[in-house]
Structure formats: structure tokens, C-alpha cells
Design a protein around this motif. Sequence first.
Motif, PDB file in Angstrom:
ATOM      1  N   TRP A   1      -3.605   9.863   4.903  1.00  0.00           N
ATOM      2  CA  TRP A   1      -1.913   9.427   4.927  1.00  0.00           C
ATOM      3  C   TRP A   1      -1.832   8.924   6.355  1.00  0.00           C
TER       4      TRP A   1
ATOM      5  N   ALA B   1      -4.850   4.252  -3.619  1.00  0.00           N
ATOM      6  CA  ALA B   1      -3.973   4.278  -2.455  1.00  0.00           C
ATOM      7  C   ALA B   1      -4.978   3.717  -1.362  1.00  0.00           C
TER       8      ALA B   1
ATOM      9  N   SER C   1      -6.235   0.103  -1.995  1.00  0.00           N
ATOM     10  CA  SER C   1      -5.245  -0.732  -1.577  1.00  0.00           C
ATOM     11  C   SER C   1      -4.755  -1.115  -0.170  1.00  0.00           C
TER      12      SER C   1
ATOM     13  N   PRO D   1       0.988  -1.371   0.143  1.00  0.00           N
ATOM     14  CA  PRO D   1       0.092  -0.054  -0.129  1.00  0.00           C
ATOM     15  C   PRO D   1       1.154   1.357  -0.035  1.00  0.00           C
TER      16      PRO D   1
ATOM     17  N   VAL E   1       1.943   1.842  -3.522  1.00  0.00           N
ATOM     18  CA  VAL E   1       0.882   2.349  -4.436  1.00  0.00           C
ATOM     19  C   VAL E   1       0.548   3.581  -4.246  1.00  0.00           C
ATOM     20  N   ALA E   2       0.484   4.024  -2.870  1.00  0.00           N
ATOM     21  CA  ALA E   2       0.131   5.165  -2.365  1.00  0.00           C
ATOM     22  C   ALA E   2       1.168   6.430  -3.012  1.00  0.00           C
TER      23      ALA E   2
ATOM     24  N   ALA F   1       2.031  -4.003  -5.973  1.00  0.00           N
ATOM     25  CA  ALA F   1       1.802  -2.513  -6.165  1.00  0.00           C
ATOM     26  C   ALA F   1       1.592  -2.551  -7.680  1.00  0.00           C
TER      27      ALA F   1
ATOM     28  N   SER G   1       0.554   6.163  -7.018  1.00  0.00           N
ATOM     29  CA  SER G   1      -0.644   6.676  -7.607  1.00  0.00           C
ATOM     30  C   SER G   1      -0.903   8.212  -7.354  1.00  0.00           C
TER      31      SER G   1
END
Length: 281
Positions: free
Chosen positions: A117, A235, A238, A97, A100-101, A157, A104
Motif C-alpha cells: 500500500w 492493484a 494496475s 490505481p 482499482v486497489a 479502473a 479489488s
Amino acid sequence: METSVFLAVMAAAALHACWNALLKIGLDRFLTACLIQIAAGAVALCTLPFVAFPQASAWPWIALSALLHIGYNSFLARAYQHGDLGQVYPISRGSSPLIVALLSVTLLGDHLPAGQWLGLLALVTGIWLMALRGGHLATRFNAPMLSSALLTACFIAGYTLSDAVGARNNQNALSYSMWLFSVSGLVMAVVLAASRGPRVFLRLGPHWKGGLIGGALSLAAYSIVIWAMTQAPVALVSALRESSVLFALLIGSLWLKESLAPIRLLACGLILIGMLVMKLA
């Protein structure tokens, strides 16, 4: 994130944990992963007459995702050769994650407020905390396990972002999911035959019922996730998807009567806090 999307991703996480808990079929990890993917592809293949053909812009992402799944299965199997399930699973699933964050926000233009966050970081910290007490107490972290688990996270990811872009371009999440699983199942069958020989399918035959159940649950779980990524920031979806670690822990405690160490209870608390913050932020 809308409540309907949040609840759908929670259901997907529960389904993911269920098929992981139910499917103990006595094959090595790579064969088990292949069986699940091939079975999911077979189920998806039956739905193709009832879904739309993907748009041209979706096909490169379907192909990329199918290839990334090969890397995911390969490095996951390698990680299990050097570490326990309780270590490998949280590290690989909990690290993706964050990747991905970051990607993304950078590549897809998704926006995450500060509160989301914080929630994401709390959830990931909780998952990693589980890895500290995962597996047998005598098993320590080692470089081959850690590197393979982190590479697995990179592939997770990768296919997550690929499927998010593909489903959004296709503008039909169900169509994208069914064709993706059909193609991925076929590709995995070819890879398995090439790497282990055609006779390997004789080893899978006796486990077809378990594989079919696991494949159907896997198909349902990830199809929900793909739909959710067309409705909310990738994000968030995920990260919430990886709360399957929490569901797996609860299944082990309630059904398998596994004990919960205090540090794992703390991990559960962090995951729940992270989920709540991401929902409300």
C-alpha cells in the motif's frame, strides 16, 4: 510479486509509453484513440484462428470492457479539450490505481500488505506530482478538465477490473485478450461511424501505418497486463502499469531533448521508490 511478472509489467509500461510517444499523426484525440483501437482489433482478428474460443463465463466481461472503453475514449478526448497532455495524462492514469486497489480488495478479495500500500501511494503521488508541472506553465487546472480526467480514471479502473475477472474466469489470458481486442475494435468502429459518419474512415486512411504500429504495440502492452492480472493482485499490476508515465518522461528527455524540471525529477524518484517497495514488500 514474482520477478518474471514484475519485469513483464515493466515491459508493458514501456510499450505503452512508446506507442504514445511515436504516434503523433495529426488527428484529434478521439480519432487517434479510435484508430488505435480499431487497428489493434484488426491485428487481434488475425490471431483468432490460433487461440481458443473464450469460455461462456468470459463473454459478459468482454462485452462490459468493450463498452467501458467507449466511455474511456470519450472522456479522455473531452479532458484534452480543456487541458494539456502533461496534465490530463498523469491525472487520469495516476488516479485509476487507487480506485482499482480499493475495489479489488473489496470486490475480488485481493490482499495487499501494508508495504505494498505504501509503495502504491508513493507511485501514485509521483504521477500526480508530474501533473502539477504538466503542460504549459500558463495552463491552470480547471473544473471541466479535472472532472473529465477523473471520470477517465474511473473508466480505466472499470475496464481493468472487468478484464481481470474475465481473464481469470476464462483461465486463458491470451484467448481472452485477442477476443477482447477484436470485439472492442469492432464496437469502436461502429461507434465512430455512428458519431462521425462513415466518411470519417477516409480521414483515417492516410494514417493507417502509424495506426497499425500503435495498435500492435497497444495490443501487446495490454495483453501482457491482462496475463499479469491472472498471476498477481490486480492493484499491483494496475499501479506498476502506470509507470508508463515515467518511461514517457525518459523518452522525452533522452530522445526529444525535453528539459526536466526539479519537481519532475522528484516525481521520478517517488515513482521509482514506489515501484521498488511494491516489488520487495
